[in-house]
Each structure stands twice: as C-alpha cells, then as structure tokens.
Write an enzyme that holds these catalytic residues in place. Structure first.
Site, PDB file in Angstrom:
ATOM      1  NE  ARG A  71      -3.900  -2.228   0.625  1.00 42.72           N
ATOM      2  CZ  ARG A  71      -3.783  -3.478   0.185  1.00 42.72           C
ATOM      3  NH1 ARG A  71      -2.714  -3.829  -0.527  1.00 42.72           N
ATOM      4  NH2 ARG A  71      -4.704  -4.382   0.451  1.00 42.72           N
ATOM      5  CD  GLU A 178      -4.627 -12.258  -3.047  1.00 41.04           C
ATOM      6  OE1 GLU A 178      -4.560 -13.276  -2.315  1.00 41.04           O
ATOM      7  OE2 GLU A 178      -4.547 -11.095  -2.638  1.00 41.04           O
TER       8      GLU A 178
END
Length: 281
Positions: A71, A178
């Site tokens: 992030r 993922e």
C-alpha cells in the site's frame, strides 16, 4: 473515446515477487526455489528475476513490520528522503522502486507478477488493474484456458488508491496473483502447484507474444467488489451472527470483458465490467 492499452514492443524484463506479505508462504517458497534453480522460469530472450520483496517480514513470518508494503508505492512515499526514521516498508519500497523502476518510466520492468495467498476460497485468481488493457486480457485468457478444467478467476481493481500503491504498480503491466484458501504461515502442496502453473502459463504466453504469435479476439469473465457488508455486531463490536449455510461459499455472477478483433480500434464504452458479488461478508 476509450483508449486501448496494448503492448507493441517485445517484453524484455519480468520480475516475480514473493513475500510482499511475509506470512503468505507459497510465493516465498517458489521465489526461493527459483533463486536457487530458475531453469523452469527462463524463456529465450526474456530476463526473469525472482525477488523476495519484504525479507524482514518473511523472516518473522508476519504480514509486515511497520506498514503494509502493498500500500506504500504512491508518489508521496517514493518521493520521501531516505531516512532511518521512515517505516521499514517505505524504505523497502524506495529500494524496490530503484531496482525495478523508476515507476512510470521507460526503464521500469515490463511485467511484475506479485504472488499472494488468501484465506478466502478464491481458488486461482488473477488481479487486473485496468479493464482496457488488451495485452493483459489476452494473457489472462491464455492462463485461464491453459489451466482448464481448473477454474481461474479474474478480479478487477480499478480503485486509484489501491491501484497505484501496490508493489506491482512499478511495472508497465502489473499482475497480482492470489491463490487460496491457505492459512497464513503454512504451505499447501496443491496451492503451490496451482500458483506454479499460473506462472508457467504466463511466461509461455509472453514467449509466444515475443515470437510474434497472433491471438484471436477473446472475452473473459471478471469480478469486482460492488459492496462490502459487515457482520451484525453487538454494542461491544463483537460479531453477533453467522453466514447462513445456504449463502456460505455462494456463487458470484460476472459479465464479460472482451478484446476486439484487429479490425476494431477500441472496445465500445458499453457495459464492459459490472459485476455483483453476493457472498462477501
């Protein structure tokens, strides 16, 4: 007019990131394996670099040390003066940007595959950050087709605050992977094998692209979070309900995202991706 994002030049530099979150061990294991023996990820004319992104978090088997590395790749953090007072992950982001960027420059890596695990039952999931990127749509279609009959899903993230702050956002073509469900801090052989095959097929696609292979028009189903619904909670903030068994692991619905044929210029501005996710509590 909607612009089309396509790769015109051959792909030359690819990185495979593992350990962005230090307790998601499949990517960590694979990257360490490829650092010792990278024969299976090498392709003619292509530089493929496996890399552990957050070594301190990996060593401690924790998601991060000071803040989430996935992030902090926005211009505010990357532009800060290097200092020991900065959070570890911000300093690490600057180092990674120096090695694989600079971000938004011609010198940045062409593709970064960022390997993640999830405790959610997402199976094999590819993360797309631009619904108009024809090159990645073709790549994802190739991976999905190659993995069949094993399902492979595409999750669209176009939210600016996340899209431009991820570790992989340094690359011209960022790809998140993922695979789950897998508990944090453990390895599952089946999950590892699935992620390994996703990378294999992705690299095969890049090799075919560089060799000049033409890919026919295609369409892929994509999924996008439309709403997040929290559990009902009591006055103390504790969860006060469970997901009903008929909704648990329920299916989600998707619309298609397509790549036009060569006679078209750009996809029409019609309904490209509007998806509903039902089972997201």
């Amino acid at each position: 007019m909607i612009s089309c994002h396509t790769a015109e030049d051959p792909i030359k530099k690819v990185a495979i990131f593992g350990g962005t979150h230090g307790n998601e061990l499949t990517g960590v294991f694979l990257v360490k394996h490829w650092l010792e023996n990278g024969t299976e990820i090498q392709r003619t004319g292509l530089e493929v670099k496996p890399f552990i992104t957050n070594p301190r978090a990996v060593k401690e088997c924790t998601r991060y040390i000071d803040c989430d590395l996935n992030r902090v790749f926005g211009p505010e953090n990357l532009g800060k003066k290097m200092s020991e007072d900065l959070p570890y992950e911000v300093r690490r982001a600057q180092e990674i940007n120096h090695l694989f960027g600079p971000k938004d420059s011609e010198d940045s890596y062409d593709i970064i595959f960022d390997l993640h695990n999830t405790t959610s039952n997402m199976g094999c999931t590819l993360i797309l950050e631009d619904s108009r990127n024809d090159f990645l749509i073709q790549m994802f279609h190739y991976i999905k087709t190659s993995l069949a009959p094993l399902p492979c899903y595409v999750y669209l993230i176009e939210h600016p605050s996340l899209r431009y702050a991820t570790t992989r956002s340094i690359a011209k073509y960022p790809v998140g992977i993922e695979v789950g469900p897998q508990p944090q801090g453990v390895l599952r052989a089946d999950i590892l094998d699935q992620m390994r095959n996703m990378i294999k097929h992705a690299l095969d696609f890049i090799h075919n692209f560089n060799e000049g292979k033409e890919f026919p028009p295609c369409a892929i189903e994509v999924y996008k979070i439309m709403e997040k619904v929290d559990y009902p909670r009591n006055e103390s903030g504790e969860i006060a309900a469970l997901i009903h068994p008929k909704l648990q692991m329920g299916k989600i619905t998707a619309l298609s995202l397509g790549v036009p044929d060569s006679s078209s210029t750009c996809p029409s501005p019609g309904p490209r991706i509007f998806v509903e996710e039902r089972d997201r509590a």
